[in-house]
Motif scaffolding. Structure first.
Motif, PDB file in Angstrom:
ATOM      1  N   VAL A  29       0.844  -1.203   0.000  1.00 21.41           N
ATOM      2  CA  VAL A  29       0.000   0.000   0.000  1.00 21.41           C
ATOM      3  C   VAL A  29       0.874   1.245   0.000  1.00 21.41           C
ATOM      4  O   VAL A  29       0.638   2.201  -0.753  1.00 21.41           O
ATOM      5  N   LEU A  30       1.912   1.209   0.824  1.00 19.42           N
ATOM      6  CA  LEU A  30       2.834   2.351   0.873  1.00 19.42           C
ATOM      7  C   LEU A  30       3.496   2.572  -0.488  1.00 19.42           C
ATOM      8  O   LEU A  30       3.617   3.702  -0.968  1.00 19.42           O
ATOM      9  N   ALA A  31       3.936   1.480  -1.090  1.00 17.26           N
ATOM     10  CA  ALA A  31       4.641   1.583  -2.375  1.00 17.26           C
ATOM     11  C   ALA A  31       3.724   2.156  -3.454  1.00 17.26           C
ATOM     12  O   ALA A  31       4.136   3.025  -4.227  1.00 17.26           O
ATOM     13  N   HIS A  32       2.488   1.700  -3.470  1.00 13.49           N
ATOM     14  CA  HIS A  32       1.559   2.214  -4.481  1.00 13.49           C
ATOM     15  C   HIS A  32       1.161   3.657  -4.175  1.00 13.49           C
ATOM     16  O   HIS A  32       0.886   4.424  -5.085  1.00 13.49           O
ATOM     17  N   ARG A  33       1.167   4.004  -2.923  1.00 16.24           N
ATOM     18  CA  ARG A  33       0.834   5.375  -2.543  1.00 16.24           C
ATOM     19  C   ARG A  33       1.928   6.332  -3.009  1.00 16.24           C
ATOM     20  O   ARG A  33       1.663   7.481  -3.340  1.00 16.24           O
ATOM     21  N   TYR A  34       3.154   5.862  -2.988  1.00 18.65           N
ATOM     22  CA  TYR A  34       4.278   6.764  -3.224  1.00 18.65           C
ATOM     23  C   TYR A  34       4.938   6.622  -4.591  1.00 18.65           C
ATOM     24  O   TYR A  34       5.814   7.413  -4.916  1.00 18.65           O
ATOM     25  N   LYS A  35       4.577   5.620  -5.369  1.00 24.41           N
ATOM     26  CA  LYS A  35       5.396   5.360  -6.558  1.00 24.41           C
ATOM     27  C   LYS A  35       5.395   6.527  -7.553  1.00 24.41           C
ATOM     28  O   LYS A  35       6.438   6.884  -8.087  1.00 24.41           O
ATOM     29  N   ARG A  36       4.243   7.129  -7.769  1.00 24.16           N
ATOM     30  CA  ARG A  36       4.203   8.258  -8.704  1.00 24.16           C
ATOM     31  C   ARG A  36       4.886   9.495  -8.118  1.00 24.16           C
ATOM     32  O   ARG A  36       5.547  10.241  -8.833  1.00 24.16           O
ATOM     33  N   ARG A  37       4.684   9.692  -6.835  1.00 27.70           N
ATOM     34  CA  ARG A  37       5.298  10.852  -6.190  1.00 27.70           C
ATOM     35  C   ARG A  37       6.819  10.731  -6.225  1.00 27.70           C
ATOM     36  O   ARG A  37       7.537  11.711  -6.487  1.00 27.70           O
ATOM     37  N   LEU A  38       7.286   9.525  -5.984  1.00 28.09           N
ATOM     38  CA  LEU A  38       8.728   9.299  -6.028  1.00 28.09           C
ATOM     39  C   LEU A  38       9.255   9.409  -7.457  1.00 28.09           C
ATOM     40  O   LEU A  38      10.365   9.907  -7.693  1.00 28.09           O
ATOM     41  N   PHE A  39       8.453   8.955  -8.385  1.00 30.55           N
ATOM     42  CA  PHE A  39       8.835   9.047  -9.789  1.00 30.55           C
ATOM     43  C   PHE A  39       9.050  10.509 -10.194  1.00 30.55           C
ATOM     44  O   PHE A  39      10.033  10.848 -10.860  1.00 30.55           O
ATOM     45  N   VAL A  40       8.129  11.361  -9.789  1.00 28.03           N
ATOM     46  CA  VAL A  40       8.237  12.788 -10.111  1.00 28.03           C
ATOM     47  C   VAL A  40       9.537  13.359  -9.547  1.00 28.03           C
ATOM     48  O   VAL A  40      10.257  14.108 -10.216  1.00 28.03           O
ATOM     49  N   TYR A  41       9.813  12.985  -8.318  1.00 32.00           N
ATOM     50  CA  TYR A  41      11.031  13.481  -7.653  1.00 32.00           C
ATOM     51  C   TYR A  41      12.284  12.985  -8.373  1.00 32.00           C
ATOM     52  O   TYR A  41      13.209  13.748  -8.638  1.00 32.00           O
ATOM     53  N   LEU A  42      12.286  11.682  -8.695  1.00 35.32           N
ATOM     54  CA  LEU A  42      13.487  11.103  -9.298  1.00 35.32           C
ATOM     55  C   LEU A  42      13.651  11.496 -10.768  1.00 35.32           C
ATOM     56  O   LEU A  42      14.773  11.560 -11.264  1.00 35.32           O
ATOM     57  N   ARG A  43      12.545  11.759 -11.415  1.00 31.63           N
ATOM     58  CA  ARG A  43      12.655  12.183 -12.817  1.00 31.63           C
ATOM     59  C   ARG A  43      13.379  13.528 -12.897  1.00 31.63           C
ATOM     60  O   ARG A  43      14.170  13.762 -13.813  1.00 31.63           O
ATOM     61  N   SER A  44      13.155  14.370 -11.917  1.00 34.70           N
ATOM     62  CA  SER A  44      13.864  15.656 -11.927  1.00 34.70           C
ATOM     63  C   SER A  44      15.340  15.460 -11.619  1.00 34.70           C
ATOM     64  O   SER A  44      16.166  16.305 -11.921  1.00 34.70           O
ATOM     65  N   ARG A  45      15.636  14.343 -11.003  1.00 37.40           N
ATOM     66  CA  ARG A  45      17.035  14.081 -10.638  1.00 37.40           C
ATOM     67  C   ARG A  45      17.793  13.417 -11.778  1.00 37.40           C
ATOM     68  O   ARG A  45      18.951  13.733 -12.037  1.00 37.40           O
ATOM     69  N   THR A  46      17.160  12.471 -12.436  1.00 43.93           N
ATOM     70  CA  THR A  46      17.849  11.730 -13.499  1.00 43.93           C
ATOM     71  C   THR A  46      17.663  12.379 -14.860  1.00 43.93           C
ATOM     72  O   THR A  46      18.493  12.192 -15.741  1.00 43.93           O
ATOM     73  N   GLY A  47      16.561  13.092 -15.032  1.00 42.23           N
ATOM     74  CA  GLY A  47      16.296  13.680 -16.335  1.00 42.23           C
ATOM     75  C   GLY A  47      15.734  12.686 -17.324  1.00 42.23           C
ATOM     76  O   GLY A  47      15.595  12.992 -18.505  1.00 42.23           O
ATOM     77  N   SER A  48      15.423  11.496 -16.854  1.00 40.17           N
ATOM     78  CA  SER A  48      14.916  10.472 -17.760  1.00 40.17           C
ATOM     79  C   SER A  48      13.808   9.695 -17.067  1.00 40.17           C
ATOM     80  O   SER A  48      13.961   9.270 -15.917  1.00 40.17           O
ATOM     81  N   ALA A  49      12.712   9.493 -17.788  1.00 36.10           N
ATOM     82  CA  ALA A  49      11.594   8.749 -17.205  1.00 36.10           C
ATOM     83  C   ALA A  49      11.973   7.289 -16.962  1.00 36.10           C
ATOM     84  O   ALA A  49      11.598   6.701 -15.940  1.00 36.10           O
ATOM     85  N   GLU A  50      12.735   6.720 -17.861  1.00 36.54           N
ATOM     86  CA  GLU A  50      13.115   5.299 -17.719  1.00 36.54           C
ATOM     87  C   GLU A  50      14.038   5.102 -16.514  1.00 36.54           C
ATOM     88  O   GLU A  50      13.869   4.168 -15.727  1.00 36.54           O
ATOM     89  N   LEU A  55      14.814   3.583 -10.822  1.00 32.81           N
ATOM     90  CA  LEU A  55      15.203   3.978  -9.465  1.00 32.81           C
ATOM     91  C   LEU A  55      14.045   3.816  -8.475  1.00 32.81           C
ATOM     92  O   LEU A  55      14.278   3.488  -7.310  1.00 32.81           O
ATOM     93  N   VAL A  56      12.844   4.042  -8.946  1.00 32.14           N
ATOM     94  CA  VAL A  56      11.674   3.813  -8.072  1.00 32.14           C
ATOM     95  C   VAL A  56      11.623   2.337  -7.682  1.00 32.14           C
ATOM     96  O   VAL A  56      11.445   1.991  -6.492  1.00 32.14           O
ATOM     97  N   GLN A  57      11.824   1.469  -8.673  1.00 32.79           N
ATOM     98  CA  GLN A  57      11.815   0.023  -8.375  1.00 32.79           C
ATOM     99  C   GLN A  57      12.936  -0.325  -7.381  1.00 32.79           C
ATOM    100  O   GLN A  57      12.711  -1.063  -6.411  1.00 32.79           O
ATOM    101  N   ASP A  58      14.119   0.210  -7.648  1.00 29.49           N
ATOM    102  CA  ASP A  58      15.264  -0.068  -6.763  1.00 29.49           C
ATOM    103  C   ASP A  58      15.012   0.450  -5.349  1.00 29.49           C
ATOM    104  O   ASP A  58      15.393  -0.184  -4.361  1.00 29.49           O
ATOM    105  N   THR A  59      14.393   1.617  -5.277  1.00 30.70           N
ATOM    106  CA  THR A  59      14.146   2.217  -3.958  1.00 30.70           C
ATOM    107  C   THR A  59      13.206   1.342  -3.132  1.00 30.70           C
ATOM    108  O   THR A  59      13.489   1.050  -1.959  1.00 30.70           O
ATOM    109  N   PHE A  60      12.116   0.904  -3.736  1.00 32.30           N
ATOM    110  CA  PHE A  60      11.174   0.089  -2.967  1.00 32.30           C
ATOM    111  C   PHE A  60      11.761  -1.287  -2.644  1.00 32.30           C
ATOM    112  O   PHE A  60      11.479  -1.857  -1.581  1.00 32.30           O
ATOM    113  N   LEU A  61      12.594  -1.770  -3.540  1.00 29.45           N
ATOM    114  CA  LEU A  61      13.278  -3.043  -3.258  1.00 29.45           C
ATOM    115  C   LEU A  61      14.195  -2.883  -2.035  1.00 29.45           C
ATOM    116  O   LEU A  61      14.187  -3.705  -1.112  1.00 29.45           O
ATOM    117  N   LYS A  62      14.941  -1.799  -2.047  1.00 33.12           N
ATOM    118  CA  LYS A  62      15.874  -1.548  -0.939  1.00 33.12           C
ATOM    119  C   LYS A  62      15.118  -1.339   0.374  1.00 33.12           C
ATOM    120  O   LYS A  62      15.509  -1.860   1.424  1.00 33.12           O
TER     121      LYS A  62
END
Lengths: 199, 185
Positions: A29-50, A55-62
């Motif tokens: 539930v937490l992961a689904h709640r945050y995945k898009r929000r984290l994606f937005v944050y990380l997309r600004s960091r990496t500059g790439s949606a892929e 990184l979102v997958q790696d983050t939740f795995l970690k």
């Protein structure tokens, strides 16, 4: 009428505590709640949606594997964004991120004001404008207004001092105001006194 | 200057949740640009919050790889595979260990340890000892010779010192006496 799953109504910290106690469902539930929000944050960091998605997958795995290290005294979002930021740095160092990086001008172009209507409500104009401010400023705004973190929490996530975060936000607000604020909106008499009382 | 300071204080107040100082409020009543800036800053939280859902809805959805969460960590797999590779191929490992031991032994033999005396050296040493034992008078004469040469050396030195002392007495018009009474220079 469908009833809301009671687990969905729980706070992040409650879910994180349950996940720490061994509840996989709570973590999902937490992961689904945050995945898009984290994606937005990380997309600004990496500059790439892929790369951001990876990184979102790696983050939740970690986090799933290290959920035992979650401190219930802290907010879950702070822990999540801190871990994601570290993973982004690791990926950048390994050269993993950046393969799919867009041109940097696509991410931040200070000179290019967005073609948005600042008066519109319920749209994405303000956030779209914030995205064009550049990575650090957008991330600071996202953590402040998107995640409602305090200055100290943002400083911990970004690895900066509180003063540096305040300066970052000040510059972001000033630039946003330059693009969307006074130049585009007529001055309303009496607004100043109302503004000062709202601050 | 006051405008920049006021806007900084407004931004700071928005972050800390405190009201800005009175001087800033007074400035806002006089300065239209700063008042607009303050109004814009104060409107940001509500506007950002209001736009957040729409902004997130525009983000493309993607499935989470939840199956990977329960998989064995990759690092453990690497360790296991390394161990297995090592365990299943003992011959190269043992050969490597032997090579290291042989190299260490060679280094010890060639570089660290000094070579011992040869049989010829041992025989010569024994012969010298035997000759000393067999002819003690020659040892006595060798010792006497060494003593006499030392005595000669002492006399030469004494003469040199006496000569130097005489020169100094004559030159400086002084009297130098020997510490041991009864012995003149």
């Amino acid at each position: 009428m469908t009833d809301l799953d009671p687990i969905e109504a729980r706070t992040d910290e409650e879910l994180a505590r349950e996940a720490r106690a061994g509840s996989r469902r709570s973590f999902e539930v937490l992961a689904h709640r945050y995945k898009r929000r984290l994606f937005v944050y990380l997309r600004s960091r990496t500059g790439s949606a892929e790369d951001a998605e990876d990184l979102v997958q790696d983050t939740f795995l970690k986090l799933f594997r290290g959920i035992g290290g979650y401190d219930p005294a802290r907010r879950f979002s702070t822990w999540l964004y801190t871990a994601a930021g570290r993973l982004a740095i690791d990926a950048y160092r390994k050269g993993k991120a950046g393969r799919n990086r867009l041109a940097i001008d696509d991410i931040k172009d200070p000179s290019a004001g967005p073609e948005v209507d600042p008066g519109q409500s319920g749209g994405t104009a303000l956030w779209d404008a914030a995205r064009t401010l550049g990575g650090d400023r957008f991330r600071a705004l996202w953590l402040r207004y998107g995640e409602d973190l305090t200055i100290e929490e943002i400083a911990a996530v970004l690895g900066r001092t509180g003063v540096a975060v305040r300066i970052l936000l000040y510059r972001a607000r000033t630039e946003l105001g330059r693009r969307l604020g006074p130049a585009r909106r007529p001055f309303a008499p009496g607004a100043a006194s109302r503004a000062s009382t709202r601050l | 200057m006051l405008c920049a300071l006021s806007r900084w204080m407004i931004s700071r107040a928005a972050d800390t949740g405190k009201t800005p100082p009175r001087v800033v409020e007074r400035h806002l009543r006089r300065c239209r640009a700063c008042a607009e800036s303050a109004r814009f800053a104060s409107s940001l939280p509500a506007r950002f919050t209001g736009d957040k859902d729409a902004f997130l809805a525009a983000v493309p959805d993607f499935p989470l790889d939840e199956a990977a969460w329960t998989k064995e960590p990759a690092r453990t797999n690497e360790r296991t595979s390394l161990y297995r590779r090592f365990a299943l191929r003992p011959v190269p490992a043992v050969a490597g260990i032997l090579a290291v031991v042989a190299a260490a032994f060679l280094v010890y033999r060639l570089a660290v340890r000094e070579p011992g005396p040869t049989p010829e050296d041992l025989a010569a040493g024994r012969a010298a000892l035997q000759s000393l034992v067999a002819a003690p008078e020659s040892v006595q004469s060798a010792l006497a010779g060494a003593a006499s040469s030392l005595e000669q050396e002492r006399r030469v030195l004494e003469k040199s010192i006496a000569s130097a002392a005489e020169y100094l007495q004559a030159r400086l018009n002084i009297k130098i006496e020997r510490k041991i009474p009864g012995q003149d220079l």
